[in-house]
Design a protein around this motif. Structure first.
Motif, mmCIF file in Angstrom:
data_model
loop_
_atom_site.group_PDB
_atom_site.id
_atom_site.type_symbol
_atom_site.label_atom_id
_atom_site.label_comp_id
_atom_site.label_asym_id
_atom_site.label_seq_id
_atom_site.Cartn_x
_atom_site.Cartn_y
_atom_site.Cartn_z
ATOM 1 N N GLY A 44 0.832 -1.188 0.000
ATOM 2 C CA GLY A 44 0.000 0.000 0.000
ATOM 3 C C GLY A 44 0.874 1.248 0.000
ATOM 4 O O GLY A 44 2.093 1.164 -0.118
ATOM 5 N N ALA A 45 0.232 2.394 0.158
ATOM 6 C CA ALA A 45 0.961 3.663 0.089
ATOM 7 C C ALA A 45 1.404 4.097 1.484
ATOM 8 O O ALA A 45 0.601 4.604 2.270
ATOM 9 C CB ALA A 45 0.087 4.738 -0.549
ATOM 10 N N ILE A 46 2.681 3.886 1.783
ATOM 11 C CA ILE A 46 3.258 4.298 3.060
ATOM 12 C C ILE A 46 3.949 5.640 2.851
ATOM 13 O O ILE A 46 4.927 5.732 2.114
ATOM 14 C CB ILE A 46 4.246 3.245 3.590
ATOM 15 N N GLY A 47 3.442 6.664 3.485
ATOM 16 C CA GLY A 47 3.896 8.014 3.205
ATOM 17 C C GLY A 47 5.087 8.471 4.031
ATOM 18 O O GLY A 47 5.489 7.828 5.003
ATOM 19 N N PHE A 48 5.661 9.570 3.623
ATOM 20 C CA PHE A 48 6.691 10.352 4.307
ATOM 21 C C PHE A 48 8.096 9.756 4.247
ATOM 22 O O PHE A 48 9.074 10.481 4.415
ATOM 23 C CB PHE A 48 6.319 10.605 5.778
ATOM 24 N N ILE A 49 8.251 8.454 4.033
ATOM 25 C CA ILE A 49 9.597 7.876 4.021
ATOM 26 C C ILE A 49 10.413 8.455 2.873
ATOM 27 O O ILE A 49 11.548 8.915 3.053
ATOM 28 C CB ILE A 49 9.524 6.338 3.918
ATOM 29 N N GLY A 50 9.847 8.443 1.663
ATOM 30 C CA GLY A 50 10.565 8.957 0.507
ATOM 31 C C GLY A 50 10.776 10.453 0.548
ATOM 32 O O GLY A 50 11.685 10.968 -0.109
ATOM 33 N N LEU A 51 9.966 11.153 1.317
ATOM 34 C CA LEU A 51 10.118 12.598 1.438
ATOM 35 C C LEU A 51 11.185 12.976 2.460
ATOM 36 O O LEU A 51 12.028 13.847 2.211
ATOM 37 C CB LEU A 51 8.774 13.219 1.824
ATOM 38 N N LEU A 52 11.180 12.306 3.618
ATOM 39 C CA LEU A 52 11.999 12.760 4.745
ATOM 40 C C LEU A 52 13.359 12.078 4.855
ATOM 41 O O LEU A 52 14.335 12.710 5.260
ATOM 42 C CB LEU A 52 11.218 12.556 6.047
ATOM 43 N N ILE A 53 13.435 10.793 4.537
ATOM 44 C CA ILE A 53 14.700 10.066 4.723
ATOM 45 C C ILE A 53 15.840 10.689 3.919
ATOM 46 O O ILE A 53 16.944 10.892 4.447
ATOM 47 C CB ILE A 53 14.535 8.571 4.366
ATOM 48 N N PRO A 54 15.651 11.054 2.628
ATOM 49 C CA PRO A 54 16.763 11.695 1.901
ATOM 50 C C PRO A 54 17.244 12.982 2.565
ATOM 51 O O PRO A 54 18.445 13.256 2.592
ATOM 52 C CB PRO A 54 16.156 11.966 0.517
#
Length: 342
Positions: free
Chosen positions: A267-277
């Motif tokens: 499913g769509a797990i948010g914020f990881i791709g935005l914040l981790i980098p």
């Protein structure tokens, strides 16, 4: 320079060691009390290294609990976390938008449409929900690429706006299918999946997802120099000898494939791709030769522990991992915005 290289090497080793320890430790948590030696022994036996096992074999029920339930789920969490973190880092560089995330290109909305089509309409009967979601994600990306003229587009903002268009289009289709064909139970189940959950992980699906994501990430690493050039703008990248169109299209294809594999699995797990980098950029060099692999490791470790908390903190109830990332990500996102303004 030598100190710098030593520091980076130490950071990589520490991050990799943390990931390995996290995979083993997360496999301990659950209703049954199992020791670390039992977990290691079970894994070693199943990969054919019986002589290295530090503990005797477990009963079949506990053995299956580790190998068929907990371990594949932890591996899937690691793969999904790595995929989302790398995709976010790539899209932030391509679009020169620090707020870009893996769902920018509309892949998650297309995956949702594919999943709900399989679940409620029975399209392509016999295929699984995750397969339908993966195909739906790829279809949405093909539409995006067509709207961008095969990738021959003049500005990053056009990519962003086209991604929003595709995302809204498939979100509307999903809503129509739910309204017309959904009942209370199917809508509830689809909503739970959409929030982002790793429950129900099995080796067949996990193996396919891990292979797709791993190959995709390794392929992305070859474009690290192009991504460094993109941070200065597409015109500057072209002046440095980068084939901008080919690199851009290749990277969008790769990120769409690994994002589709991640969304199809969880499913769509948010914020990881935005914040981790962004977090990795603070800790290490912003050059993509370092940023991409470190983002993968940190993203994998982060989602492993998020999912472990989601499935154990409120036992016997289980929260979707996407809910936990949203609760953690919202305040962290506020800090990122504050940092970008300063």
């Amino acid at each position: 320079m030598r100190l710098r290289r030593t520091s980076i090497a130490f950071l990589f080793l520490a991050a990799a060691a943390g990931l390995i320890v996290s995979i083993l430790m997360a496999s301990l948590f659950g209703s049954a009390d199992i020791s670390p030696f039992d977990v290691v022994s079970t894994i070693l036996r199943h990969i054919g290294l019986d002589e290295m096992a530090p503990a005797p074999a477990l009963p079949k029920l506990l053995d299956a609990l580790i190998w068929e339930s907990r371990f594949p789920r932890v591996l899937l969490a690691a793969a999904v976390g790595a995929a989302l973190a790398v995709s976010g880092a790539v899209l932030q560089a391509i679009t020169r938008n620090p707020l870009a995330d893996p769902y920018l290109l509309g892949v998650s909305s297309g995956a949702s449409t594919g999943a709900v089509a399989v679940l409620l309409l029975g399209i392509a009967g016999g295929i699984s929900l995750s397969t339908g979601a993966f195909v739906g994600g790829l279809v949405s990306f093909v539409l995006l690429l067509a709207l961008l003229g095969g990738g021959r587009v003049a500005s990053p903002s056009r990519v962003v706006l086209t991604g929003v268009l595709v995302s809204q289009f498939f979100a509307a289709i999903t809503s129509v299918i739910l309204m017309v064909s959904g009942d209370a139970n199917s809508t509830r189940g689809f909503t739970y999946w959409l929030l982002g959950t790793l429950s129900g992980s099995r080796w067949e699906g996990v193996t396919v997802a891990v292979v797709i994501i791993l190959v995709g990430i390794l392929a992305v690493l070859f474009f690290a120099p192009a991504l460094d050039a993109f941070t200065f703008g597409w015109d500057s990248a072209a002046a440095l000898g980068i084939n901008v169109t080919a690199a851009r299209v290749s990277l969008m294809v790769l990120t769409s494939i690994i994002t589709a594999a991640a969304v199809a699995s969880s499913g769509a797990i948010g914020f990881i791709g935005l914040l981790i980098p962004h977090a990795v950029r603070v800790l290490a060099s912003p050059t993509h030769r370092l940023l991409l692999p470190l983002s993968a490791i940190v993203g994998a470790t982060f989602l492993i522990w998020v999912d472990t908390f989601a499935r154990t903190a409120f036992s016997p109830h289980e929260l979707p991992a996407g809910v936990i990332t949203a609760l953690l990500g919202a305040p962290a996102f506020a800090l990122v915005l504050k940092r970008l303004e300063s």
